[in-house]
Scaffold this motif. Structure first.
Motif: not given
Length: 211
Positions: A65-68, A71-76, A84-85, A129-130
């Protein structure tokens, strides 16, 4: 299932010989089905080739799931972004070592050298996407907004992983091993993560120097 057999054989045959190097008759025979099955399901060889590209994109994702990561990116959170990287690179490295990746890796390499509509379909899937979420994670991890620098960094990270597939014969020679064992891959994954930290730290230092 006839369609899955056709897709699996098509990916393997197209990867080895290209679109023009294999006939629908050969693919149908290898899949133990009639040529009419290809016409019925895909309209012909070109349609089968594009369907094979869609299947390659699906297999590349492997349910990940790329969405996970989005979400990490959106958290800042820069620490979570760095983690995550590393997770993306470890997962990608392990997936490329699976035997089933051999056929779709050849398919993709042909499309990389001479891209067609099939590559656009593959890139629209988990590959692109990734890549996009990796750029965002790099920006978060380094506290910067230079997308060009982040894209270049993302490419360099992918390159470290791809070499173990695209140049595996050279890697085996350099490592003096007959096979790339799970132990070796784990050791290499640790090196990749260390390199990630070094690249991100350097990007942070460069940004601070510009202030």
């Amino acid at each position: 299932m006839v369609q899955q057999r056709l897709l699996d054989i098509a990916i393997e045959q197209f990867g080895q010989h290209g679109l023009e190097g294999v006939s629908t008759r050969e693919i149908a025979a290898a899949a133990n089905t009639a040529m009419s099955s290809i016409t019925y399901h895909y309209g012909g060889k070109e349609g089968l080739y594009l369907a094979a590209a869609d299947e390659v994109a699906k297999q590349m994702g492997g349910g990940h799931e790329v969405s996970a990561f989005e979400q990490v990116a959106a958290s800042g959170d820069p620490v979570a972004a760095r983690g995550a990287i590393a997770d993306i690179m470890r997962v990608f490295l392990k997936r490329l070592q699976q035997p089933q990746s051999n056929s779709w890796a050849l398919f993709i390499m042909r499309e990389q050298l001479n891209p067609t509509e099939a590559f656009e379909r593959i890139y629209a899937g988990p590959m692109g996407q990734t890549g996009q979420v990796l750029v965002e994670l790099i920006c978060v991890a380094t506290g910067g907004q230079d997308r060009q620098a982040a894209r270049l960094a993302a490419i360099s990270l992918f390159g470290q992983v791809l070499v173990m597939k695209a140049a595996r014969a050279m890697c085996r020679k350099m490592l003096e091993r007959e096979t790339l064992s799970e132990e070796i891959i784990d050791e290499y994954a640790a090196r990749v993560v260390a390199n990630i930290d070094a690249i991100l730290d350097r990007m942070i230092a460069e940004r601070q120097e510009q202030i």
